[in-house]
Design an enzyme around this catalytic site. Structure first.
Site, PDB file in Angstrom:
ATOM      1  N   ASN A 112       0.828  -1.196   0.000  1.00  0.00           N
ATOM      2  CA  ASN A 112       0.000   0.000   0.000  1.00  0.00           C
ATOM      3  C   ASN A 112       0.864   1.249   0.000  1.00  0.00           C
ATOM      4  OD1 ASN A 112      -0.079  -0.889   3.236  1.00  0.00           O
ATOM      5  ND2 ASN A 112       0.216   1.310   2.953  1.00  0.00           N
ATOM      6  N   LYS A 141      -2.993   8.372   7.230  1.00  0.00           N
ATOM      7  CA  LYS A 141      -2.728   8.524   8.659  1.00  0.00           C
ATOM      8  C   LYS A 141      -3.657   9.597   9.209  1.00  0.00           C
ATOM      9  CE  LYS A 141       0.492   6.670  10.239  1.00  0.00           C
ATOM     10  NZ  LYS A 141       0.696   5.308  10.816  1.00  0.00           N
ATOM     11  N   ASP A 183      -5.405   4.697   9.218  1.00  0.00           N
ATOM     12  CA  ASP A 183      -4.624   4.303  10.393  1.00  0.00           C
ATOM     13  C   ASP A 183      -4.664   5.461  11.381  1.00  0.00           C
ATOM     14  OD1 ASP A 183      -2.864   3.328  12.249  1.00  0.00           O
ATOM     15  OD2 ASP A 183      -1.095   3.440  10.962  1.00  0.00           O
ATOM     16  N   VAL A 184      -5.183   5.196  12.578  1.00  0.00           N
ATOM     17  CA  VAL A 184      -5.425   6.261  13.544  1.00  0.00           C
ATOM     18  C   VAL A 184      -4.436   6.227  14.703  1.00  0.00           C
ATOM     19  CG1 VAL A 184      -7.248   7.430  14.855  1.00  0.00           C
ATOM     20  CG2 VAL A 184      -7.863   6.024  12.889  1.00  0.00           C
ATOM     21  N   ASP A 232      -3.140  -2.895  15.677  1.00  0.00           N
ATOM     22  CA  ASP A 232      -1.707  -2.646  15.501  1.00  0.00           C
ATOM     23  C   ASP A 232      -1.079  -2.598  16.880  1.00  0.00           C
ATOM     24  OD1 ASP A 232       0.879  -1.954  14.892  1.00  0.00           O
ATOM     25  OD2 ASP A 232       0.408   0.003  14.061  1.00  0.00           O
ATOM     26  N   LYS A 256       4.276  -5.483  12.773  1.00  0.00           N
ATOM     27  CA  LYS A 256       5.615  -4.929  12.609  1.00  0.00           C
ATOM     28  C   LYS A 256       6.602  -5.892  13.266  1.00  0.00           C
ATOM     29  CE  LYS A 256       4.169  -0.059  12.671  1.00  0.00           C
ATOM     30  NZ  LYS A 256       2.726  -0.325  12.503  1.00  0.00           N
TER      31      LYS A 256
END
Length: 356
Positions: A112, A141, A183-184, A232, A256
């Site tokens: 992405n 983001k 993505d927060v 995440d 990650k």
């Protein structure tokens, strides 16, 4: 595995532009390169990315841990980033020392685009640049407390409206076919998350990553929105992945390697919870390790995993590198280097220039 030498090298790579998220602004990424050599002279490379913006260990602490590991070569008690560096270096060493070593491999991973927070027009323009290079999935983001150009222009907007405006601008610029995920970084409270995701529904959101802070909050939110949620920060271990599944907190998790402790733990988590691999703004070694892990996920053949792009195109965000050979981005795909092991080759002068 007996080692003849171990090097622990802290370094930093600058970004082309400030990296703005809900957790802060970065102008460079500090990391630790681990270089090990066996008695036959074969080299293995590993990398640790301290996640200090998330409250994790600092660069200094990771360096100290790896220097201690170099003396005793015992991974017990190491932080996740340090364990990741050791695991990846050993994996690379074994790959380079194997008879075939993976040489000639030209496998690729779908990725992405990563769009940093900013004015909607600027984010849309950034998205168009990524789209021109073949990307079809775009990660925005959201949740940033402040954006530099908004402050400078004296504008006042709610976080909710700014987030929605960014998504709308990208959807209008790129059309209905592309995938958009947000993505927060756990920046929203539960009420804000419910309201903002409801406002985002018309824009066809693929998934929302870590919109709120805890798995319990994500479980409640998952029942309030049709947008699939992904963890995440709240899933950093197999136990947390199992809890997320039990609670029905999320459909996916981003992994990650430096967050979970390396490729093996990443694959264990993915056996419990469908996953995609994301960068912690890794350097060349971490990106290559992430790509190999992503390929291992694809080999499992789970249909729900095959359509997910991975967040490993972040090398595009850096202004410089220390690698003479590394992964290459072509048409939205991350191609692994052709060499053995991870395939990364170091430009020693460039590495020296970026050492801390």
């Amino acid at each position: 595995m007996r080692l003849s030498s171990v090097e622990v090298i802290p370094y930093a790579l600058p970004f082309k532009a400030p990296y703005v998220t809900a957790r802060g602004v970065l102008r460079e990424r500090e990391m630790v390169l681990l270089r090990i050599r066996d008695e036959d002279g074969v080299v293995g490379l590993g990398e640790a990315v301290p996640l200090s913006l998330r409250g994790g260990v600092t660069l200094t602490e990771v360096v100290r841990e790896l220097e201690g590991w170099a003396e005793r070569q015992e991974a017990e008690g190491l932080s996740a980033p340090a364990r990741c560096a050791v695991a990846v270096a050993r994996m690379d060493l074994l790959g380079r020392g194997a008879p075939d070593g993976g040489a000639g491999n030209d496998e690729a991973v779908p990725c992405n685009a990563t769009l940093v927070a900013g004015e909607p027009e600027a984010v849309a323009a950034d998205a168009e640049a990524w789209a021109a290079d073949g990307f079809g999935t775009f990660k925005l983001k959201l949740g940033a407390e402040s954006v530099k150009n908004l402050v400078e222009q004296g504008k006042s907007r709610t976080r909710k409206s700014r987030d929605v405006e960014q998504v709308r601008a990208v959807r209008e610029a790129l059309g209905p076919e592309v995938r958009i995920r947000v993505d927060v970084n756990a920046a929203w409270d539960l009420d804000t998350a419910k309201a903002t995701l409801a406002a985002l529904e018309p824009y066809g959101i693929e998934l929302a990553e870590q919109p709120v802070g805890t798995l319990a909050e994500m479980s409640e939110l998952a029942h309030a929105t049709p947008i699939p949620l992904a963890a995440d920060e709240s899933v950093a271990s197999l136990a947390e992945a199992e809890r997320a599944t039990t609670l029905g907190a999320c459909a996916y998790t981003g992994i990650k390697l430096s967050k979970v402790g390396g490729p093996e733990e990443a694959l264990r988590i993915a056996d419990v919870l469908p996953a995609y691999i994301t960068s912690a703004l890794d350097g060349p070694v971490g990106i290559a390790a992430g790509a190999q892990t992503a390929l291992s996920l694809a080999e499992t053949g789970h249909p729900e995993r095959l359509h997910l792009a991975h967040g490993l195109a972040t090398q595009r965000l850096f202004a410089e590198t220390f690698a003479s050979v590394e992964c290459e981005l072509r048409n939205g795909m991350l191609h692994l280097p052709p060499g053995s092991g991870l395939g990364i080759e170091i430009d020693e002068d460039a590495l020296q220039a970026h050492r801390l």
